[in-house]
Design an enzyme around this catalytic site. Structure first.
Site, PDB file in Angstrom:
ATOM      1  N   HIS A   1       0.834  -1.203   0.000  1.00 18.71           N
ATOM      2  CA  HIS A   1       0.000   0.000   0.000  1.00 18.71           C
ATOM      3  C   HIS A   1       0.871   1.256   0.000  1.00 18.71           C
ATOM      4  O   HIS A   1       2.106   1.174  -0.099  1.00 18.71           O
ATOM      5  CB  HIS A   1      -1.011  -0.037   1.143  1.00 18.71           C
ATOM      6  CG  HIS A   1      -0.401  -0.082   2.519  1.00 18.71           C
ATOM      7  ND1 HIS A   1       0.529   0.821   2.954  1.00 18.71           N
ATOM      8  CD2 HIS A   1      -0.592  -0.938   3.555  1.00 18.71           C
ATOM      9  CE1 HIS A   1       0.879   0.547   4.189  1.00 18.71           C
ATOM     10  NE2 HIS A   1       0.225  -0.530   4.575  1.00 18.71           N
TER      11      HIS A   1
ATOM     12  N   HIS B   1       4.163   1.340   2.125  1.00 19.34           N
ATOM     13  CA  HIS B   1       5.285   0.583   1.564  1.00 19.34           C
ATOM     14  C   HIS B   1       5.843   1.327   0.349  1.00 19.34           C
ATOM     15  O   HIS B   1       7.050   1.392   0.144  1.00 19.34           O
ATOM     16  CB  HIS B   1       4.840  -0.825   1.139  1.00 19.34           C
ATOM     17  CG  HIS B   1       4.104  -1.571   2.208  1.00 19.34           C
ATOM     18  ND1 HIS B   1       2.810  -2.004   2.058  1.00 19.34           N
ATOM     19  CD2 HIS B   1       4.482  -1.944   3.453  1.00 19.34           C
ATOM     20  CE1 HIS B   1       2.418  -2.609   3.164  1.00 19.34           C
ATOM     21  NE2 HIS B   1       3.419  -2.586   4.025  1.00 19.34           N
TER      22      HIS B   1
ATOM     23  N   CYS C   1       2.817 -11.037  22.793  1.00 14.28           N
ATOM     24  CA  CYS C   1       1.793 -10.565  21.855  1.00 14.28           C
ATOM     25  C   CYS C   1       1.924 -11.393  20.583  1.00 14.28           C
ATOM     26  O   CYS C   1       2.974 -11.379  19.933  1.00 14.28           O
ATOM     27  CB  CYS C   1       1.968  -9.085  21.543  1.00 14.28           C
ATOM     28  SG  CYS C   1       0.889  -8.568  20.175  1.00 14.28           S
TER      29      CYS C   1
ATOM     30  N   CYS D   1       2.552  -9.265  17.349  1.00 17.08           N
ATOM     31  CA  CYS D   1       3.925  -8.769  17.136  1.00 17.08           C
ATOM     32  C   CYS D   1       4.933  -9.910  17.139  1.00 17.08           C
ATOM     33  O   CYS D   1       6.090  -9.706  16.778  1.00 17.08           O
ATOM     34  CB  CYS D   1       4.346  -7.817  18.245  1.00 17.08           C
ATOM     35  SG  CYS D   1       3.306  -6.395  18.419  1.00 17.08           S
TER      36      CYS D   1
ATOM     37  N   CYS E   1      -0.903  -4.320  24.175  1.00 19.33           N
ATOM     38  CA  CYS E   1       0.124  -4.101  23.165  1.00 19.33           C
ATOM     39  C   CYS E   1      -0.185  -2.784  22.443  1.00 19.33           C
ATOM     40  O   CYS E   1      -1.299  -2.599  21.967  1.00 19.33           O
ATOM     41  CB  CYS E   1       0.102  -5.263  22.169  1.00 19.33           C
ATOM     42  SG  CYS E   1       0.853  -4.827  20.602  1.00 19.33           S
TER      43      CYS E   1
ATOM     44  N   HIS F   1      -1.313  -3.530  18.712  1.00 16.54           N
ATOM     45  CA  HIS F   1      -2.508  -4.326  18.399  1.00 16.54           C
ATOM     46  C   HIS F   1      -3.694  -4.069  19.325  1.00 16.54           C
ATOM     47  O   HIS F   1      -4.780  -4.590  19.097  1.00 16.54           O
ATOM     48  CB  HIS F   1      -2.158  -5.824  18.405  1.00 16.54           C
ATOM     49  CG  HIS F   1      -1.214  -6.191  17.305  1.00 16.54           C
ATOM     50  ND1 HIS F   1       0.145  -6.129  17.443  1.00 16.54           N
ATOM     51  CD2 HIS F   1      -1.456  -6.555  16.029  1.00 16.54           C
ATOM     52  CE1 HIS F   1       0.720  -6.472  16.306  1.00 16.54           C
ATOM     53  NE2 HIS F   1      -0.232  -6.732  15.435  1.00 16.54           N
TER      54      HIS F   1
ATOM     55  N   LYS G   1      -5.897   6.875  10.551  1.00 16.32           N
ATOM     56  CA  LYS G   1      -4.905   5.824  10.354  1.00 16.32           C
ATOM     57  C   LYS G   1      -5.363   4.965   9.172  1.00 16.32           C
ATOM     58  O   LYS G   1      -6.551   4.693   9.036  1.00 16.32           O
ATOM     59  CB  LYS G   1      -4.862   4.986  11.638  1.00 16.32           C
ATOM     60  CG  LYS G   1      -3.660   4.129  11.698  1.00 16.32           C
ATOM     61  CD  LYS G   1      -3.566   3.383  13.000  1.00 16.32           C
ATOM     62  CE  LYS G   1      -2.540   2.295  12.754  1.00 16.32           C
ATOM     63  NZ  LYS G   1      -2.318   1.391  13.782  1.00 16.32           N
TER      64      LYS G   1
ATOM     65  N   LYS H   1      -7.513  -1.449   6.934  1.00 14.70           N
ATOM     66  CA  LYS H   1      -8.409  -2.247   6.105  1.00 14.70           C
ATOM     67  C   LYS H   1      -9.845  -2.097   6.585  1.00 14.70           C
ATOM     68  O   LYS H   1     -10.770  -2.020   5.787  1.00 14.70           O
ATOM     69  CB  LYS H   1      -8.010  -3.718   6.237  1.00 14.70           C
ATOM     70  CG  LYS H   1      -7.593  -4.340   4.929  1.00 14.70           C
ATOM     71  CD  LYS H   1      -7.108  -5.709   5.261  1.00 14.70           C
ATOM     72  CE  LYS H   1      -7.142  -6.697   4.158  1.00 14.70           C
ATOM     73  NZ  LYS H   1      -6.639  -7.988   4.607  1.00 14.70           N
TER      74      LYS H   1
HETATM   75  N1  MSP Z   1       8.952  -7.163   8.137  1.00 17.40           N
HETATM   76  C1  MSP Z   1       9.132  -6.035   8.961  1.00 17.40           C
HETATM   77  C2  MSP Z   1      10.418  -5.311   8.585  1.00 17.40           C
HETATM   78  C3  MSP Z   1      11.659  -6.129   8.671  1.00 17.40           C
HETATM   79  S1  MSP Z   1      13.033  -5.232   8.152  1.00 17.40           S
HETATM   80  C4  MSP Z   1      14.363  -6.167   8.556  1.00 17.40           C
HETATM   81  C5  MSP Z   1       7.960  -5.082   8.808  1.00 17.40           C
HETATM   82  N2  MSP Z   1       7.230  -5.203   7.704  1.00 17.40           N
HETATM   83  S2  MSP Z   1       5.957  -4.276   7.330  1.00 17.40           S
HETATM   84  O1  MSP Z   1       5.389  -4.858   6.149  1.00 17.40           O
HETATM   85  O2  MSP Z   1       5.108  -4.140   8.456  1.00 17.40           O
HETATM   86  O3  MSP Z   1       6.536  -2.919   6.913  1.00 17.40           O
HETATM   87  C6  MSP Z   1       6.686  -1.843   7.805  1.00 17.40           C
HETATM   88  C7  MSP Z   1       7.199  -0.676   7.012  1.00 17.40           C
HETATM   89  O4  MSP Z   1       6.277  -0.351   5.944  1.00 17.40           O
HETATM   90  C8  MSP Z   1       7.319   0.617   7.793  1.00 17.40           C
HETATM   91  O5  MSP Z   1       8.502   0.690   8.564  1.00 17.40           O
HETATM   92  C9  MSP Z   1       7.306   1.599   6.638  1.00 17.40           C
HETATM   93  O6  MSP Z   1       8.508   1.546   5.961  1.00 17.40           O
HETATM   94  C10 MSP Z   1       6.215   1.046   5.759  1.00 17.40           C
HETATM   95  N3  MSP Z   1       4.908   1.517   6.178  1.00 17.40           N
HETATM   96  C11 MSP Z   1       3.816   0.751   6.461  1.00 17.40           C
HETATM   97  N4  MSP Z   1       2.768   1.566   6.748  1.00 17.40           N
HETATM   98  C12 MSP Z   1       3.154   2.857   6.678  1.00 17.40           C
HETATM   99  C13 MSP Z   1       2.481   4.100   6.744  1.00 17.40           C
HETATM  100  N5  MSP Z   1       1.191   4.201   7.023  1.00 17.40           N
HETATM  101  N6  MSP Z   1       3.194   5.210   6.474  1.00 17.40           N
HETATM  102  C14 MSP Z   1       4.494   5.166   6.109  1.00 17.40           C
HETATM  103  N7  MSP Z   1       5.154   4.016   6.019  1.00 17.40           N
HETATM  104  C15 MSP Z   1       4.587   2.863   6.487  1.00 17.40           C
HETATM  105  O7  MSP Z   1       7.782  -4.250   9.679  1.00 17.40           O
END
Ligand code: MSP
Length: 640
Positions: free
Chosen positions: A19, A22, A127, A130, A144, A147, A296, A299
């Site tokens: 999304h 990412h 948790c 997490c 948590c 969550h 925020k 989904k």
């Molecule tokens: N798998 C772990 C990361 C391991 S790295 C060794 C993880 N994955 S995640 O899919 O949850 O991705 C988190 C990351 O996605 C955040 O740190 C950020 O880079 C990005 N984002 C997810 N949602 C976001 C927002 N709403 N806004 C900005 N970035 C965010 O954590």
């Protein structure tokens, strides 16, 4: 040897589709990579997917797929998305890659052999969301913080990593390297955390509970904790310890993450590296969160922004520009389409697009579309410091980009665009064109403007690579990879007089906010029988108090055909009358978790006062009560 620059994104969990969040992090990394290439550094850009752990097993189960089939499917979505967003990654790593798994085992063994891993029984608050234990101190109201669920107390024998041994070392490292974690607010956050004693990290999960992971090399009854596995991707991707890539790019690494994963990156990871005797990474760059229309992204609210949609509606470069220009790196930001339209119209269609088309149109009008000759004397007289302004913009841009202050880097470029427009107003080429004896001055002015555009085309390249190339073509430059090098941009007078320029096109058509062509949602094969109700705002919706409740008792209401009288615990006991006896026997309901509208005005039904209502779907087959995907939740939990 050229300087090395290695940039990484988090590897994303494959339990959700990609999304906006990412996409933002990955675009940031792409912009940083392209900028460093402009400085002629040797660059390497890594992204990928994080595929082990309980979370993934549960998501796969929900889809009725094996973990392997499931991770392949979601990882592919990420791999297919990045080229669409012009992400220039050199590698896409998956934690299920055999090469990665082998490196994790090697590093674990190394740390184990050094004596920093020990076996112990542990009872703690875990948790499941997490996949980690929490200390009391980390919980918010006993829950948590991510969550909003209460962690469960579990007891296990596990392997622990002696993080506490390295606490003082990490504090000193952060203090002596002030921009190790940036922006400063996150450095302070990590230092504040380190003021309390660090607990050792549980780095294993017994196979009795979780099999989908990397086995510990020193105990086959356990798999590796998913974070210990995932963080190592940054090294395994380079072929640690012997590969040439590792020698070249480590530790010239810059990690990009959002604030949600500051702790694993700011605390676990440097300590893991230190314990394994590997040099510590250069920088951790931490950004804030994108909310959507001030809520925020989630989904359940249904406001998750799909980056491909944004590309299709607004164009890729406008989308990339908006993300980089609107978010102050480090702070949270709110995404909304009106703001995107305004930015595109003001900065891209008006400022940048108009400037290009104005200058190219004048070149066609006064010089038949040919880059004019310039003589030295008049040129100086008519340059009015434009070249110096360009150099100032380049320096400012370079400084801010290097520090990940992207919005300011773009502001410097737009300030220069403003100076270019002013230059046109002051030199009035249309007046110069009226008289024969000011031909030389006109040549100098148009030439300078074309040069200014060349500089701009280079400076926007990291954020808007397609637009940069389009501009380059309009300036009569052959597409090549060197036009954006900062060294070239600093040299004025690069355009060859005599080059014929193509006719101007519009770089960014204005978007009419009224006519936003949002893609129509795909209508399901069988649409709803009842038409959708008129739109409401989030504020309207938040007036409805939806709660989780458990049915304690259920009995038929005498003489009533369909009514059941229920006693439901929603944090307090409520009597609720529901017209569902055609679909449910009273016994079937007892113990079920249901969703209750808790603030519905009480009403008497067949003499019984009902204080609330159950949510249920009704179709030809009768009622289907809405319940929770993962019961039990605490009674009275609010749904949002
Ligand atoms: N798998 C772990 C990361 C391991 S790295 C060794 C993880 N994955 S995640 O899919 O949850 O991705 C988190 C990351 O996605 C955040 O740190 C950020 O880079 C990005 N984002 C997810 N949602 C976001 C927002 N709403 N806004 C900005 N970035 C965010 O954590």
């Amino acid at each position: 040897m050229r300087d090395a620059f290695y940039i990484t994104t988090p590897i994303y969990y494959v339990n959700a589709r990609p999304h906006l969040g990412h996409a933002y992090t990955t675009i940031v990394a792409d912009v940083a990579r392209r900028f460093n290439a402009m400085q002629q550094k040797q660059t390497y850009f890594l992204t990928g997917t994080d595929e082990h752990g309980d979370k993934i097993v549960r998501a796969a189960k929900k889809e009725n797929l094996s973990p392997r089939a499931y991770v392949d499917q979601i990882s592919r979505l990420y791999q297919e998305l990045w080229p669409e967003l012009k992400i220039s990654n050199d590698q896409f790593i998956r934690t299920t890659d055999a090469a990665h798994m082998a490196v994790v085992e090697q590093i674990l063994q190394k740390i184990y052999d050094n004596g920093d891993i020990y076996f112990s029984e542990y009872e703690g608050l875990y948790c499941f969301g997490c996949e980690r234990f929490y200390t009391e101190r980390e919980l918010v109201d006993g829950k948590c913080p991510d969550h909003q669920t209460e962690p469960e107390k579990i007891k296990e024998s596990n392997y622990f990593f002696k993080m506490s041994r390295y606490q003082q070392w990490l504090i000193d490292h952060i203090n002596t390297n002030p921009d190790f974690i940036r922006p400063e607010r996150y450095r302070n956050e990590v230092l504040a955390f380190l003021r309390e004693p660090l607990e050792d990290l549980c780095i294993s999960r017994p196979k009795s509970r979780l099999k989908w992971g990397i086995s510990l090399p020193f105990d086959n009854n356990y798999v590796t904790y998913v974070w210990f596995d995932a963080l190592i991707n940054y090294l395994s991707a380079l072929g640690w310890p012997d590969d040439e890539k590792y020698q070249k790019f480590w530790p010239a690494v810059q990690h990009v993450v959002a604030k949600d994963i500051l702790k694993p990156h700011g605390i676990y990871w440097p300590i893991m590296l230190k314990a394994a005797g590997i040099p510590i990474y250069n920088h951790l760059n931490v950004h804030g969160y994108w909310n959507v229309d001030d809520s925020k992204m989630s989904k359940s609210i249904g406001n998750v922004v799909d980056p491909l949609n944004m590309k299709n509606v607004f164009g890729l470069d406008a989308f990339r520009f908006f993300l980089m220009r609107d978010m102050v790196f480090g702070l949270d930001s709110s995404f909304n389409q009106q703001a995107l339209v305004q930015r595109t119209n003001a900065d891209l269609a008006n400022d940048l697009g108009n400037l290009l088309s104005r200058v190219i149109t004048m070149t066609h009008k006064y010089f038949d579309g040919v880059v004019p000759q310039v003589g030295d004397r008049v040129e100086e007289e008519f340059s009015l410091g434009l070249e110096q302004e360009a150099l100032n913009a380049i320096s400012m841009f370079e400084k801010e980009m290097a520090n990940f202050v992207f919005h300011k880097a773009l502001m410097a470029v737009w300030e220069f665009i403003g100076k270019m427009n002013k230059y046109i107003d002051v030199t009035t080429p249309w007046e110069l064109a009226k008289q024969k004896n000011t031909r030389k001055q006109l040549e100098a002015v148009i030439y300078n403007l074309l040069e200014g555009l060349r500089v701009i085309s280079g400076l926007i390249y990291p954020v808007m690579p397609d637009t940069a190339q389009k501009m380059q073509k309009h300036l009569g430059l052959e597409p090549d990879d060197t036009f954006y090098l900062l060294g070239h941009l600093r040299n004025w007078k690069q355009l060859a007089p005599g080059t014929k320029l193509p006719k101007s096109i519009s770089l960014f058509p204005r978007i009419d906010p009224e006519k936003l062509a949002m893609p129509k949602a795909q209508a399901p094969a069988k649409g709803p029988k009842t038409p959708f109700k008129p739109e409401i705002t989030l504020e309207d919706f938040s007036k409805v108090d939806l709660r989780v409740g458990t049915v304690l008792k259920a009995e038929a209401v005498p003489r009533a055909k369909k009514l059941l009288k229920l006693e439901v615990d929603v944090g307090e006991i409520r009597t609720i009358v529901a017209g569902i006896s055609n679909s449910y026997a009273p016994d079937e309901l007892v113990g079920k978790q249901v969703i209750v509208v808790a603030n519905l005005k009480p009403a008497k039904l067949m003499g019984v006062l009902s204080k609330g209502m159950l949510l249920a779907a009704v179709d030809d087959q009768g009622h289907h009560i809405a319940t929770l995907d993962k019961p039990p939740a605490r009674q009275g939990t609010i749904l949002s």
